[in-house]
Every structure is written in C-alpha cells, then in structure tokens.
Scaffold this active site. Sequence first.
Site, PDB file in Angstrom:
ATOM      1  N   HIS A   1      -9.417  -4.601  11.039  1.00 60.45           N
ATOM      2  CA  HIS A   1     -10.044  -4.453   9.720  1.00 60.45           C
ATOM      3  C   HIS A   1     -11.275  -3.560   9.744  1.00 60.45           C
ATOM      4  O   HIS A   1     -12.074  -3.606   8.809  1.00 60.45           O
ATOM      5  CB  HIS A   1     -10.459  -5.832   9.184  1.00 60.45           C
ATOM      6  CG  HIS A   1      -9.346  -6.624   8.585  1.00 60.45           C
ATOM      7  ND1 HIS A   1      -8.205  -6.938   9.274  1.00 60.45           N
ATOM      8  CD2 HIS A   1      -9.186  -7.163   7.347  1.00 60.45           C
ATOM      9  CE1 HIS A   1      -7.396  -7.654   8.491  1.00 60.45           C
ATOM     10  NE2 HIS A   1      -7.967  -7.797   7.323  1.00 60.45           N
TER      11      HIS A   1
ATOM     12  N   GLU B   1       0.804  -1.215   0.000  1.00 63.73           N
ATOM     13  CA  GLU B   1       0.000   0.000   0.000  1.00 63.73           C
ATOM     14  C   GLU B   1       0.840   1.269   0.000  1.00 63.73           C
ATOM     15  O   GLU B   1       0.496   2.250  -0.669  1.00 63.73           O
ATOM     16  CB  GLU B   1      -0.957   0.025   1.201  1.00 63.73           C
ATOM     17  CG  GLU B   1      -2.169  -0.893   1.059  1.00 63.73           C
ATOM     18  CD  GLU B   1      -1.888  -2.332   1.442  1.00 63.73           C
ATOM     19  OE1 GLU B   1      -0.724  -2.653   1.779  1.00 63.73           O
ATOM     20  OE2 GLU B   1      -2.824  -3.148   1.405  1.00 63.73           O
TER      21      GLU B   1
HETATM   22  C1  LIG Z   1      -1.790  -4.414   4.637  1.00 66.09           C
HETATM   23  C2  LIG Z   1      -2.855  -5.314   4.132  1.00 66.09           C
HETATM   24  N1  LIG Z   1      -3.197  -5.238   2.836  1.00 66.09           N
HETATM   25  C3  LIG Z   1      -4.141  -6.070   2.339  1.00 66.09           C
HETATM   26  C4  LIG Z   1      -4.763  -6.992   3.138  1.00 66.09           C
HETATM   27  C5  LIG Z   1      -5.844  -7.902   2.551  1.00 66.09           C
HETATM   28  N2  LIG Z   1      -5.336  -9.254   2.398  1.00 66.09           N
HETATM   29  C6  LIG Z   1      -5.494 -10.141   3.380  1.00 66.09           C
HETATM   30  S1  LIG Z   1      -4.703 -11.576   3.047  1.00 66.09           S
HETATM   31  C7  LIG Z   1      -4.148 -11.031   1.565  1.00 66.09           C
HETATM   32  C8  LIG Z   1      -3.317 -11.938   0.716  1.00 66.09           C
HETATM   33  C9  LIG Z   1      -2.066 -12.362   1.415  1.00 66.09           C
HETATM   34  O1  LIG Z   1      -1.418 -13.383   0.712  1.00 66.09           O
HETATM   35  P1  LIG Z   1      -0.194 -14.187   1.317  1.00 66.09           P
HETATM   36  O2  LIG Z   1       0.712 -13.264   2.065  1.00 66.09           O
HETATM   37  O3  LIG Z   1       0.419 -14.953   0.212  1.00 66.09           O
HETATM   38  O4  LIG Z   1      -0.809 -15.181   2.387  1.00 66.09           O
HETATM   39  P2  LIG Z   1      -1.795 -16.388   2.194  1.00 66.09           P
HETATM   40  O5  LIG Z   1      -3.177 -15.795   2.195  1.00 66.09           O
HETATM   41  O6  LIG Z   1      -1.466 -17.061   0.915  1.00 66.09           O
HETATM   42  O7  LIG Z   1      -1.600 -17.253   3.378  1.00 66.09           O
HETATM   43  C10 LIG Z   1      -4.587  -9.734   1.348  1.00 66.09           C
HETATM   44  C11 LIG Z   1      -4.309  -8.958   0.129  1.00 66.09           C
HETATM   45  C12 LIG Z   1      -4.396  -7.002   4.503  1.00 66.09           C
HETATM   46  N3  LIG Z   1      -4.997  -7.820   5.376  1.00 66.09           N
HETATM   47  N4  LIG Z   1      -3.436  -6.181   4.962  1.00 66.09           N
END
Ligand SMILES: Cc1ncc(C[n+]2csc(CCOP(=O)(O)OP(=O)(O)O)c2C)c(N)n1
Lengths: 325, 325, 356, 356
Positions: free
Chosen positions: A129, A60
């Site tokens: 959130h 972000e």
């Molecule tokens: C700073 C932030 N940006 C966006 C999100 C929304 N979000 C939650 S999980 C996620 C994907 C994360 O992917 P990864 O790190 O690969 O973990 P996985 O879900 O595969 O375990 C996103 C974009 C968030 N929670 N926090």
Amino acid sequence: MAEITYREALRHAMAEEIERDENVVLLGEEVAEYDGAYKVTEGLWKRFGDKRVADTPISEAAFIGMGVGASMLGLRPVMELMFWSFSSVAWDQIVNNAGFVRYMSGGLINCPIVIRGPANGGTNVGATHSHTPENWLANVPGIKVVCPATPYDAKGLLKAAIRDNDPVMFMENTLLYGEKGEVPEEEYIIPLGVADVKREGTDVSIIAHGRAVLTALKAAELLQAEHDISAEVLDLRSIRPLDEEAILRTVRKTHRVVLVEENKPFCGVDAQIASIIAEKCFDDLDAPILRLSAIDAPAIYSPELERRQLPRPTDVVEKVLSICR
Amino acid sequence: MAEITYREALRHAMAEEIERDENVVLLGEEVAEYDGAYKVTEGLWKRFGDKRVADTPISEAAFIGMGVGASMLGLRPVMELMFWSFSSVAWDQIVNNAGFVRYMSGGLINCPIVIRGPANGGTNVGATHSHTPENWLANVPGIKVVCPATPYDAKGLLKAAIRDNDPVMFMENTLLYGEKGEVPEEEYIIPLGVADVKREGTDVSIIAHGRAVLTALKAAELLQAEHDISAEVLDLRSIRPLDEEAILRTVRKTHRVVLVEENKPFCGVDAQIASIIAEKCFDDLDAPILRLSAIDAPAIYSPELERRQLPRPTDVVEKVLSICR
Amino acid sequence: METLKTCEFASAPINEALTPADKIRLLKEMLRIRRFEQAALRAYQGGKMGGFLHLYIGQESVAAGACSLMGPNDHVITAYRDHGHALAVGMNMNECMAELFGKATGCSKGKGGSMHFFAPDKNYWGGHGIVGGQTPLGLGLAYGLKYKGLTGSAMCFMGDGAVNQGCFYESMNMASLWNLPVIYIIENNGYSMGTSLARSSVFKSCLAERAEGFGIEWDTLNGEDVYEVRAKIQVAVDRAHQESRPTVLEIATYRYYGHSVADAKHKVYRSEEEIETYKAQHDPINLWKARLLEERVLNEEQYEAIDDAAKKEASDSVIFAEESPIPSVESITEDVYFEVDRQTAAGRTGRHFFND
Amino acid sequence: METLKTCEFASAPINEALTPADKIRLLKEMLRIRRFEQAALRAYQGGKMGGFLHLYIGQESVAAGACSLMGPNDHVITAYRDHGHALAVGMNMNECMAELFGKATGCSKGKGGSMHFFAPDKNYWGGHGIVGGQTPLGLGLAYGLKYKGLTGSAMCFMGDGAVNQGCFYESMNMASLWNLPVIYIIENNGYSMGTSLARSSVFKSCLAERAEGFGIEWDTLNGEDVYEVRAKIQVAVDRAHQESRPTVLEIATYRYYGHSVADAKHKVYRSEEEIETYKAQHDPINLWKARLLEERVLNEEQYEAIDDAAKKEASDSVIFAEESPIPSVESITEDVYFEVDRQTAAGRTGRHFFND
Ligand SMILES: Cc1ncc(C[n+]2csc(CCOP(=O)(O)OP(=O)(O)O)c2C)c(N)n1
Ligand SMILES: Cc1ncc(C[n+]2csc(CCOP(=O)(O)OP(=O)(O)O)c2C)c(N)n1
Ligand SMILES: [Mg+2]
Ligand SMILES: [Mg+2]
C-alpha cells in the site's frame, strides 16, 4: 489569505472545475456517498449529485479504462485511486491506453484524463500500500506526472491537470492531506512544468518533490540555525514536464546539490535529476551530487521503523554536511 | 566450442534445469504444443511432457500469480511472458506478490520464480508491444533483473536465475534470438551481479545492457577504425544485483563514459548508473557523463523510423566524439 | 434470452428494410476487406512492412454486418485484428494500406501499424494490441454516450481468447450495474493463436453465457450469414438504445489464415480439412453472394464488377502506400502530447522530452 | 448443485464425527478470535499501532469452521482481514499481537502488520492487502499441491467486493481447465467498505453463481452456523481431494465493526438496527454456545472458563507485544532477498541495495 488544508485545496479545485466544465466527472471507489476514503471529495456528491460524482466497484482496470474511453469522447474524468498502489491492477490501462492512444492514433485521439490519489509511504500500511510510482509513470512518454507538496500547489496544479488535454497522473500524499497553507480566494492555475524555489539559499541546493519538500525545508532551517549553511530548496512540483531550467539554475547558483525523495533509490526520479545535472552542470559542481531516498527495502510496517525508512530532516542535514564541510 | 543461437542457449538452459530439478516447470502462452511464439521452448513439451511444460490461457495475472503461489510451495516455475509488454496486466502479481511476499512475511516465504520473455523494441510491433520494463522492476527491492546480450550469457544467467531463490525477471530480446555465439558443452553458471567487459579499451567506457551491448561493440569498432579511439565496452548483464565495482573500475580507468540503453530516457537504468558514477567518480571524470537512449516517444511502428528511434552505432560514435575530442 | 429462429433472420425488420443497393453494399464491404487483406499479405511477403499482420479473412461478415447497423451515435472498438472493422466503418484503403507500410499518409501516420488503426471521425476507436485491453475502453465509450445523453451504443469486439482477461469481467459487472449501452461481441474463431477453445476456456454452453452471472442478456449466432449477424446484433443495438442495457454476443466464425502472417504452425494445430471445409461450405462472401443471386438482387456480372473494383481499390492502395513518403524523423516525437503538438502555453512550459 | 438441507448439517458425517472436545475447541477458537481482536482494538485506540486494523468480529464461525477441516495438505490464504484465519490455523496470539505492534517478535517481524500475517508452517499463506490479489496465489497453491501429487486443497478466502477484481475470473477459468483443487470462499458480509453489495455487483441469485459460467460447482451457505460452514465446506474439500476440482462458495456473514478501525461512517451506510439485529440474532458465538448448551456438551461455567482463558491469552499477548523489542534499523533491509539473508555466494555477488 485563508489557510486551508491540502485536502480542502484539492476539493476546491475539483468543485470549481466541475462547475466550470460540464464534462468533468469524478469517479472512484467510495468517492461519492462515503465522501472519499480520505475525505478529499467530501460533500461533492451531495452538492453535485450522482452524475458528476460516482462510486465504482473495486475494479480499477475497468474503471480506469472506462475513464480513458470516456475521455476519448471528450469527457474529462478525474479518477480517484484510493491509493496509487492500486494502479498495479490497472497498469495496462494507464500505460498502454491512457499513455499511448494519442500516439498510436497519430494524434487523432486525445485522452484528457486525470488519475489522482495518494502515493506515499509513512502511514504503516505495508509494502502493498505504499507505492510511489512517479518514476515509473514519468518514464512513459505520453504521460504527465505531478506531485504537489503544499495546499497552494495542490489546488493550482490540480486545476491545470484537469484542463490539460493529456493524461495527468496526480500524486498526493495521505500525510499531507491535513497540512495547512495559504490559498487565495481568487482563481489561479499553476502550470505543469514549473518548479518552485520554496526557500532561497546560496550554499547548497536541495531538490525534492512531494512530502520530501517539507523534509528539505525543515533540514534547511536546521542547516541555517545550527551550521550557518544557507540551503536553497527547489520543489519540482511537476515531474514530467520537468522544469529543467530551474534545476540547472539552482545548481549553477550553489554548486552543490542534494536530491531528496521518498521513493526507493534505484531509478527513482532523482536518478534522472542526477543524470541531468551530471551532464549539464559538469563544470558547475563543487562536490558530488548526493541522493537521499527511502531505505532500499519494501515499505516496512513497523511504525517506528517506517519513520526511519523515509528521509528525515536530520538525514538531509547529514548529507549536506558531508559536501559542505 | 559450438556456435549456437541465443534462442538455443536459453532452451538448453531450461532443458538442463528441468532435468536437474524436478521442481522446475515451464508455463506460459503457447510454450508447449506450439513450441513457443518465438520458438524458445521448441521441442521441450515433446521431450518433457505435459507436466513440465504447459500452455496457459491468455490470463497473465492468473498464471503469473499461480506461479508465485506454486513457488511459495517450493516449485521453481519458469514463466514465459510472450512479450514482457504483457506484464502490464500482471503487474500487481509481479510487484506485490513475487516482489514483496518474502518481506511481508518476515522472511518466512521464498519466491524462487523466474519470469522470462522478450523485452524490446525494434520489431515494428508498436507501442503496446515494445516495453522494456527493466528499470521499473529493478526499482523494486525484492526483485532481481537480468538482461543478457549474448548466447553465452543467456544460458549461464538463465541457469543461475532458475537456481536463485529470489524472483528473477529475465529479459530477452526478439532481435537477439537468432544471434549466434560460442557456448561450451560443459555446464556453467554465470552468477547474477557480475558485469562483463566485452571489449577492453582505454579512452572511453561505453556501458550498456541487452541488445545495446551489440550496438556499443559496433560503435567501439568504428571508433577504433575511424577515429583511433579505444573504447571499453562494459555489459552490465544483471541490472539488480548490479556490479557497481565493475562500473567504477572502468570509469576510473578511462575517465570518460557514455551510457547506452534501448529504454526511454526518463528514469531509465542509465539514469541510475549515471547517478552512481556522478557520486562515486566525481574526481575521476574528465568529461560529463553522457547518455544515449531511445528517442523519447512511444515505440513507433514505421519500420524505418523505429530503426532510427533506437540507438545506432553511429549515434554512439557521435556521443563519444563529443567528449573525446 | 430473446432469440430469433433461423428462417426469420432474412425477414427480421432490420433486414426487410434493406434495399437491393444496401445488400450489394454489404457484399462490397466484405469483398473490400478480403481484397485489401490479400493485397496486404502480398506486400507483407514482399517485405513492404514490418511487425505483425493479423488477417481477418473468413470473418468479413461479422464486421460488415455489425458496422452496417451503425447510426450516428453507435461506436466501434476492437482488438489487433482490426482491418475488417476499419474498412467496414468506412475507412479508405489508401490510409489503411499506407499505415501498414509505415507511411506518413497512414491513418495513424505510420505510428500504429496493423494493430492500431483508428478513425474517430467514423466512430472507430481502434485497433488495440493488448488482448482484452479494449474491453474497458468500450465500457468508457458507452459511459460517455450515456453521460452526454445520447442514444447510442458501443460495440466492442474481442476474440475467444480475450475472454480470459480479467478486465472483461470487471467491465461486464460495471456495464450491468450502471446500465451502460455496451455490446461485447466475441468473435469466436475457435483459436487463440495455436490454442483451441477447448484448451483455453471452460464454459457451460458457450462463452457468452458467462454474462449470465452478471445479469446481462446474451446470445450466440452463426457468423457466416449476414442476415443473422445483422438481425441478432440489432437486438442488442435496440436494447442499448431503448434500455441502455449491455449485451454479450458470441459469433461463430473462422479465420482462414494463421493467427498472424508469422504463424507457421496454423496447419498443425488445426487440420487442412477443417480449413477447407470452412472455406467450401461456410465462406461468408460465397454464402452472401449465393443469397443475393437467389434473391435476384445480383447477377454474376455485377459480382465480378464489384470484385474487380475491390481488387482495383486494393492494388491502387498499394501503389498509394508505396509512393507515400516515410514520416520524418522529427515526427517520432509528434503526437505524444496534445499540448506540445499544438504549442499551447502548457506545451511550451517545462521539458517534455529527455534525449540529450 | 449439491446441497444439504439445514436440518442435516449437524448430522453431516464431518459433524457427526466431532467429539465434545472438538466442539468445544471450535468455541474456543471463535472466542480467541473475538477476544484477540477486542484487545487489539483497545491497543489501537491507545495508539499502540499504526496503519489499518480490519476486524473480523462477527465472522468468526467462517474461519474457525473452515480451518477446523484442514488436513496436512489443506492450505489457507486470505485477504487483509486476516486475524481470524491466522488464529484459526493455530497461530498464537503473541506473535500476532506483536505483529500489530510492529515488534521484532511479530509473525512477520513487524514487517507486514495487520494485513500481512503468515504462517507457512501451518499452511497459512497470508494475509494480502491488494483486493483480489490473493486469488491467483490460491490457484498456485492448488497447482503446487497437484504438481507434487499431494491430496489436498487450497482454501482461498475473499470478500464480496473482491469478486469484482478480474484476476478472480482468470483464476476460476484456469482452476476449472486444469482441474485444480482450489476452493474460493467468498465471505459476503454485505459491504465492501461503505458500498453495499447492491451498489457494487450485479448477479443472478448470488455472487458464487458466477462460477457457473466456468463449469465450476458452487454453493451458498449461512455462515452463522458452524455446522453448516463445516458441512458445506467439507463437500468442497472432498471434491478437491477426490476429484481435484475447484469449488466456489459464498458464505453469508457480517462484520460488527467498521471496514477498518478508521471507518467513521459505518453507522451511516448501514443502520444501527441492522448491526444490532445481527448481533442479537445471528452472532455465531452465541449461536454455537447455545447449540452446545442444548447438546449438553457445554455448561455456563465451562463457557466462562473458556472465555476467560481467551481473554487472558489476549491480554497476555498485549503485554508480550508491549514488552517485545522494536526491530533494529538494520532489519529494514533484511528479508528482502533470500540469498542476501543467507549470505550465499549469490547474495554476496553484486550490489543489491542502493542507498549511498
Ligand atoms: C485493488 C485494491 N483496490 C482497493 C483497495 C482498498 N480496499 C481495501 S478493502 C476494500 C473493500 C473490500 O471489501 P470486501 O472484498 O467485501 O472485503 P471485506 O472488507 O468486507 O472483508 C477496499 C476497497 C485495495 N486494497 N486493493
Ligand atoms: C495481454 C496479452 N497477452 C498475450 C498477447 C499475445 N497475443 C496476441 S493475440 C493472441 C491470441 C488472441 O486470440 P483471440 O482472442 O481468440 O483473438 P483472434 O486472434 O482469434 O482474433 C495472443 C495470445 C497479447 N497481445 N496481449
Ligand atoms: Mg480467436
Ligand atoms: Mg465485504
């Protein structure tokens, strides 16, 4: 007029502005190929392609700052934060760069960016959130803040925000995305800084923004039906610029006011509204200004309790009765 | 009693707490070998060594988060932000991790961290370096916020903050570091949540926090000397917890109130104070609640104008006269 | 990684193409920076300005060399140590000095101060006070160029301390992923305030090598030699123009003064000897002057004339700044909102400011 | 970088030391995670909970393998996909399921939900919803251990998408600079929500290699094999214990379900075939079961019994959660401030809450 959802209204606003101005580009996490985490941008990537609608990594600070930098060159980026809560990791870019670059450059640089996404509690996603940072951002001179409550307002305000030459923080609400309302086919714009009397009344003014407007409207119905109290509901729509005249007008009309918001109370937007009314309507008030905000704790997960944590119509009714009896 | 500076008072508080509790550690940019950018921690590294006082890289998100993590294990980190303005790059760690970890864990985890540093305008360092985020942080349930105005308060409050088991945001002021005041040799603590009547008066209450308290005191003298108006000056000292009783007490005594702060007006701390007074002192007020804040623009660099941007004693006098005549 | 050997720097095409006048202009730009800052320092000590003053003296070859490579679509952005870049892109001393004095004639109308110089008409986007905060903006400039279909680059300068701000890594990843023509230029002067490089960062061979993990080309260079600066940055500019790919460069350089004028300890955290050695053996202006003398592009007399002109421009700018008006009180709330300043319909709707 | 060859994983000392009972316990832990989450999914679909539910199914070997290495001073922290780690450190299903149901008996009293499980008594520090936000906290746990003179480690888990949050790099630099015993474990399941690794990150050979630029040891491993997970993480744990140095590990793994239960597109952004291939050929539970059968540590009957026990524990936990009370309305403002909860002098002084 067609009934469409708040989500569709936002989408139509973006589609129209993309078509209208080649400098408009949508950027954010999952906005393109995935159609948006909350499907606000559904179909736009297919329709407008990679250049106009693009997915970013989960960075972000970098992508908001990128949008700010691009806007300095004349682009009009519309940046989606999947949740406004994630502004916490881009805070510096938003406040110092989007907010202040015009000032620090003595007006040489503009920042026509829109940052949008949902800012709300009530969906049981926990404290991390569920931020509602409209008060924090409206504290910053240089930044504009908008919180639409209906599909009609969402569309008209988003189009105004995209055309605005200042940075606009546009706060939506996941609980509103599915709400329907009438939206005309013809193009229209709702200027920032104009509040809307969503219901006329004579006995008390209920002032709200965002989803709290719907709560206020339900409360007004209950008040009418069960207590014969005629409540006027004023929807601020835009927090900064603020339609102060509309606020003073309704208070001077009803002489009683209850302020409702879904933020936490300390220094919420309604603290500011209260302080304006307290100063400027000193002789107009027949009762103390009352406020109703979320119960003052981090957003709780437990679904039943989170419903209780946010202002309910019955809570508004209770507040109103305490000054209308 | 010895007269020492605000800076020394802070330093003594930290030294005493380092000696008292082996879990207290000072961390931040340039706090150790350089003795602190504003010399607040001068001599402490020499005296207590690398373990208790350490320099960090310019990585606020990482080192504030590190402090939060360490506090979960029982350490009591006292983190210096060279400027509170730099909290913008650590915002997520402060709000979501320090602020909410206790709540999200259902009370299983504590976060006894202190984050301290200067939060003020008035030193011509421009908009990016002049944030006063006490209102933003006090908006967050889970966080405590303190803004001492005098050496005596600075020492007593910092010691209380370090011993407190909740995260405390401690906001100092570079313009106060050199101010002198009496501080006893004996140990003392000033509890958070207790305001202080810095000057008794009968005609009007001036409520302030931080450096605005000194402005208010000067204004009170002018009011007495030139207008025969007796102003009471209440120093909030702690923003959250807030000494609401002291606020109500002074308003009920004088029936007139002017709120002064150096923050920008929209949703500043004084918006909250105004909304409390407007609700709870409705029948006690003989005049509208007035507010005086910084002129509503990003902090300007130009030295002459920045002096003008922040509330001056004469501005306070003017406000008071407008409701005391 | 593509590198050039030392002996080749002077004969790199970009340097071969320099006319004698070009070479002298480079000298002039460096001298302008130095004389401007020396004048500013005196004025600061004379109480003529407030806030911070971060001097660039010792690093002049970097800004002058880099900015001499700018074409119509090459852009520059930097941190708070920004006077050098400002003058090197062509800003005049008057507007810069007046800004330091907080005057209405300043480049930012007295609103930004030393850390916040801007000249968008010269592709100069500031002047940013938050360490590392400009790195996503540099990314955005590069993105904007690419979006508009322009062949250009965004040179984003930063300090050796700034590499420890997270948004730099986020920006590198995005630059690489999206093929954006940004050039991150780390001006490694060995210190972030009172903290030496060794006390703030761990790295393999150098800081720029961190770019490797993001698939970005990187290089290191010695900033004392204008030819080297130009030759190696040009490689990055070419990469930006031709391949729309980012580069990370790390330039060894040195600041003569403290972190800011308020830095009383700058001879404590580093030795007097270290400073003097640099001045004596690595001063970029002396080295460039010696080169040009050797190349017979310059003689001592010309040098003096150029230097005198720079000094005069600087002292004139102090007079200009002194005599310029302080901005009006009303101006405090100008330049906050575009729409309000222009009194557009949007600017006239609703309340924007909240005093009283 | 130190590596172990595949054939050696089973015979790594840490795995040689496993008794048959230990090996069966590993199976049991993985099955507990899977059965718990399957029960949770059913309950979610039955409308028993709100918010998000991010399932860990497919990745069980990582949490089970890693947590099996924990000694008294080894700590764990992770992101929002946290049920697996929670159960692996020894949390019971009842408190976890009740948390999902938002009940007062939940591990966080219904305050945290699926993303925010905690058990500090088991060295488990959550459960964090902001992507990457836990990486500085992991650093802090390691710092705290070192400060207290304890020989331990902080295993900080994160996703492949989380590597693009800047604070991770800031944390790596500090960990390396200060010699802190943190182990960053990237669970690379190939996707961050609907975005594949290739669309979110550029890297050389792998994401973990970015650690190289910070002078940190790193390694990659295949998460489907419990022996490999244990063997390679143990190297990092030893490094933490013996040298107080950080490590970055990247573990190839896969999630069977969508990003969260709400992810309707998870068979659009990746193929059905991809999912089925993983399940058929790489399922960590099947592979471990096959191993143990082969090693004659386990027979089918025992397997069924263990699985039945896990299923029963899971369905019992649903009943427990169903029957547990909803927290009281008053509890909304509990657990906000320590001092208020304990009604200390500090908690009784001044106003802490601002409704009415
Ligand atoms: C700073 C932030 N940006 C966006 C999100 C929304 N979000 C939650 S999980 C996620 C994907 C994360 O992917 P990864 O790190 O690969 O973990 P996985 O879900 O595969 O375990 C996103 C974009 C968030 N929670 N926090
Ligand atoms: C986020 C942030 N943290 C801290 C500071 C205070 N600060 C200003 S400059 C500086 C040192 C930066 O050093 P470096 O990046 O090496 O640049 P140099 O001063 O050497 O040009 C610090 C700590 C700041 N402005 N922003
Ligand atoms: Mg440096
Ligand atoms: Mg992933």
